[in-house]
Motif scaffolding. Sequence first.
Motif, PDB file in Angstrom:
ATOM      1  N   THR A 191       1.511  -3.640   9.147  1.00 58.11           N
ATOM      2  CA  THR A 191       2.297  -2.417   9.042  1.00 58.11           C
ATOM      3  C   THR A 191       3.694  -2.679   9.583  1.00 58.11           C
ATOM      4  O   THR A 191       3.853  -3.025  10.748  1.00 58.11           O
ATOM      5  CB  THR A 191       1.636  -1.280   9.829  1.00 58.11           C
ATOM      6  N   TYR A 238       0.835  -1.201   0.000  1.00 59.76           N
ATOM      7  CA  TYR A 238       0.000   0.000   0.000  1.00 59.76           C
ATOM      8  C   TYR A 238       0.864   1.244   0.000  1.00 59.76           C
ATOM      9  O   TYR A 238       1.969   1.246   0.533  1.00 59.76           O
ATOM     10  CB  TYR A 238      -0.877   0.025   1.263  1.00 59.76           C
ATOM     11  N   ILE A 279      -8.495  -0.201   8.530  1.00 61.58           N
ATOM     12  CA  ILE A 279      -7.617   0.813   7.950  1.00 61.58           C
ATOM     13  C   ILE A 279      -7.483   2.010   8.902  1.00 61.58           C
ATOM     14  O   ILE A 279      -6.458   2.664   8.939  1.00 61.58           O
ATOM     15  CB  ILE A 279      -8.133   1.212   6.550  1.00 61.58           C
ATOM     16  N   SER A 335       1.730   4.000   1.927  1.00 61.74           N
ATOM     17  CA  SER A 335       1.549   4.013   3.382  1.00 61.74           C
ATOM     18  C   SER A 335       1.721   5.414   3.948  1.00 61.74           C
ATOM     19  O   SER A 335       2.607   5.679   4.744  1.00 61.74           O
ATOM     20  CB  SER A 335       2.525   3.037   4.028  1.00 61.74           C
ATOM     21  N   MET A 373       2.909  -0.503   4.781  1.00 62.90           N
ATOM     22  CA  MET A 373       1.790  -1.381   5.105  1.00 62.90           C
ATOM     23  C   MET A 373       1.519  -2.272   3.900  1.00 62.90           C
ATOM     24  O   MET A 373       1.546  -1.804   2.758  1.00 62.90           O
ATOM     25  CB  MET A 373       0.559  -0.540   5.445  1.00 62.90           C
ATOM     26  N   VAL A 390      -4.705   1.314  11.113  1.00 66.13           N
ATOM     27  CA  VAL A 390      -3.428   1.515  10.434  1.00 66.13           C
ATOM     28  C   VAL A 390      -3.046   2.985  10.478  1.00 66.13           C
ATOM     29  O   VAL A 390      -1.909   3.346  10.767  1.00 66.13           O
ATOM     30  CB  VAL A 390      -3.511   1.032   8.968  1.00 66.13           C
ATOM     31  N   GLU A 418      -0.678  -6.112   2.586  1.00 67.66           N
ATOM     32  CA  GLU A 418      -1.734  -7.068   2.862  1.00 67.66           C
ATOM     33  C   GLU A 418      -1.313  -8.378   2.204  1.00 67.66           C
ATOM     34  O   GLU A 418      -0.775  -8.363   1.099  1.00 67.66           O
ATOM     35  CB  GLU A 418      -3.005  -6.540   2.217  1.00 67.66           C
ATOM     36  N   TYR A 462      -4.263  -5.931   8.043  1.00 72.78           N
ATOM     37  CA  TYR A 462      -3.191  -5.154   7.415  1.00 72.78           C
ATOM     38  C   TYR A 462      -1.934  -5.345   8.247  1.00 72.78           C
ATOM     39  O   TYR A 462      -1.992  -5.365   9.478  1.00 72.78           O
ATOM     40  CB  TYR A 462      -3.562  -3.683   7.372  1.00 72.78           C
ATOM     41  N   HIS A 506      -9.794 -11.117   3.611  1.00 71.43           N
ATOM     42  CA  HIS A 506      -9.018 -10.121   4.354  1.00 71.43           C
ATOM     43  C   HIS A 506      -8.737 -10.659   5.743  1.00 71.43           C
ATOM     44  O   HIS A 506      -9.641 -11.025   6.469  1.00 71.43           O
ATOM     45  CB  HIS A 506      -9.802  -8.809   4.464  1.00 71.43           C
TER      46      HIS A 506
END
Lengths: 462, 372
Positions: free
Chosen positions: B357, A402, B234, A404, B254, B237, B256, B355, B352
């Motif tokens: 990070t 992503y 999210i 970020s 980050m 995050v 997935e 996430y 899912h």
Amino acid sequence: MDPLTKICADQYVVMRLPSDNCKLVELKVDSSVSLGKFGAFNVNDILGYPLGTKFEICYDEDTAAEPIPTSGKFKNKIPIGRIRVLDDSTLIEEEKLNNFDSSENNQDLINMGSDIQKLTSDEIEELKKQSVSGNEIISKIIESHGNFHKKTVYSQEKYLKRKKQKFDKIFTVDYLSSSALLQYLIDKSDIQRIMDMSQESLGMLLNLANVRSNGTYLCMDETGGLLVYFLLERMFGGLNDSTDTGKIVVLHENEHPNLDLLKFSNYSEKFINEHVITVSLLEFFEPPTMEEVEQRFAPLKKEQLYELKSGKKNTYYRKLKWYHNQLEIMKVTNEIEYDALIVASTLQLTSLIPKLGEKVHGSRPIVCYSQFKETLLELSHQLYSDLRFLAPTIFETRCRPYQSIRGRLHPVMTMRGGGGYLMWCQRVLPASEPEVTNNIEVRQEEEGESSNDITKKQKLTV
Amino acid sequence: MSLTTSCFSEYKDIVQEGDLVLIWISRDQIKPVKMDSEASFNTRYGTFPHKDMIGKKYGSQIAIRTKGTNRFAFVHVLQPTPELWTLSLPHRTQIVYTPDSSYIMQRLNCGPNSRVIEAGTGSGSFSHAFARSVKKLFTFEFHQVRFEQAMQEFKEHGLLDENVTITHRDVCADGFTIKSGDTTSFDLTNVQNVDLNANAVFLDLPAPWEAIHHLDSVIAKGEKVGVCCFSPCIEQVDKTLESLEKNGWTNIEMVEIQGRRYESRRQMVRTLDDALERLKDIKRRKLAGMERRKRQLEGLKTEEEKQDQNNGQPVTEKTQFNPFGKGERVKEGDPNYQWKEVTKIESEIKSHTSYLTFAFKITDKTRVEESK
């Protein structure tokens, strides 16, 4: 000094450049490293800092490490700058942007191509020649940009990032982990050589294969040692003096093994020889017998050895090495029940895996990596109907990165495709054929949907 | 005989009394069982006495004949691994599955040098995978009951005798330092403060941003330390990113992970030619039927048809041509038909999980002078 945490001499490290490219460098004392347009520096200046440290190459007039030759042989040599440890680049970045106006939106922005930049490329080249710091060049470029204030903050940031990638003289020195080596090969676009492997697939392979410091693993690696390096790092973590007993038996289809990539590792040759045993497929499947070996050579007693002349002694030692090698081949072929079978090979898997799987201890995993799902599909059908293998399963794992940044989180717009597939199953030991009394049938067959794979398998034998 | 050596860290050859084994009934049914020669393992297919397993090699198929019906049933007896354990696990919380956990371990470069902090312990699934690969694991759980369950389980699995300690702690409120007076499996005799010196951190917490600032005092100095925060939303995050930046963590990214499992299946090869041939066959038989009926109405019958009528049976010609086994129960892979090997994705995918990070930090960048 600890080569696992600190930048040490005679070590291969991975250097990340502002352009996001990686470079693999062996750090030789008293030498210098050139990073092309990003500058050059003396190796001695970075030794002793923690691995992972970010450095900047500075060319301020009074601090330049050596005068820049303007003529002669070294005219085009990249001048060596001084090293500065960078602490928090993010702060600097933010500060800089605050000095400029920006626009709410980009409605006033008209694309005028390069006309908008008042600095000519020649002038920028001149700035670069003067070895002005990256920050200064970027500041000058922004000052001379007619429309910079009309850009939104977002696009200003993007612009800045692009320019940084071009002009910054910053680099990070990192430990050459297995993932870093993989990333380096990907950046070099050696994708085919490394069978399109990804960090996530190999990470999963290591876990599914239950790789530990004390196991003996049977392995085929067609990537020139990348897979073996992943195993070594997971087993020994770069520790040359590791007392762990793990071993990897690497089978190769050519006369000689190819584990070239291990030359970048920080394991000594001695360590690798102790923990990695290479055997050709022919030797593995048709090993020599003790008689054959002893017919050709028998070790001498100590007294006999003393009497040998030096010339003959050398021949003797060469033959002795061969002898021990033959003994080792016999051992890895006949005596070891392996703790996992780990294969990344483009040989036909349906002919390869059942034969290699025979050498695996019961209740130990077999993991097969392939760039393509279809080869694993064919394999898993074959293993499915073979009672020695339990529950072959095909896995795919993909990492989606992503952008970020706070408030602007979204998956990146493009990413690398590929990453391959894994087949995982357990080696099992079928019970001997049950005595047939009468009417033996498999009970689970009646359970319909819930009937599982082993039942189906069993049916084939009953 | 007891579980002092962890079945998760030693490769075992033979199933012994007291061993924790995993009994594999099917992919969805894997049961952890402690071997006790007096006991039996019951399935709906029959009863498997443990003594039939003890003394056998790990990986053995254990077969029984069910009483009365004399049917054949079997299971496999496996040695636990963290990955198989994850499949068999009694879920106390949502667990971290292998595609995620293996990626996190790889990205944090877990190996024999790693000293890992994990919070919270949860179902302990990831703890097992860490324990296999790292030097030290310090795991923290704030929920009293889950803490006790996990501690008991780690004890039984021999993890606490090796490289794992578990501490009852709300790390968001009280940080990570282990000190005397704590409820912990850590042996605190003669120790005031434990130097965790962690170089990898995994935070599976509802509010990791409340714990991040506590890390500075427990992570290793002078080396690169990695952290991974595991959050499903999210918004979490976003807050995590803020906290990481504020606390000087860099290289923040980050990602997935999407893990997919495929089943190997077969689809029947049904050619156009066969389909055409079948249609022709149907048409031919239809015509023949109409002809026959017509003749019947007109009283014109062949000798054969007359005979049939004598039997009182109406004539229905059964076709010999049935290339796709229509109207029959054809098992996938039936050797009388042709098959194409195909993959089928799981009917329900984990679209899912969370996430991840990642961020890195070097707390002390001072230079160590060469001392060779």
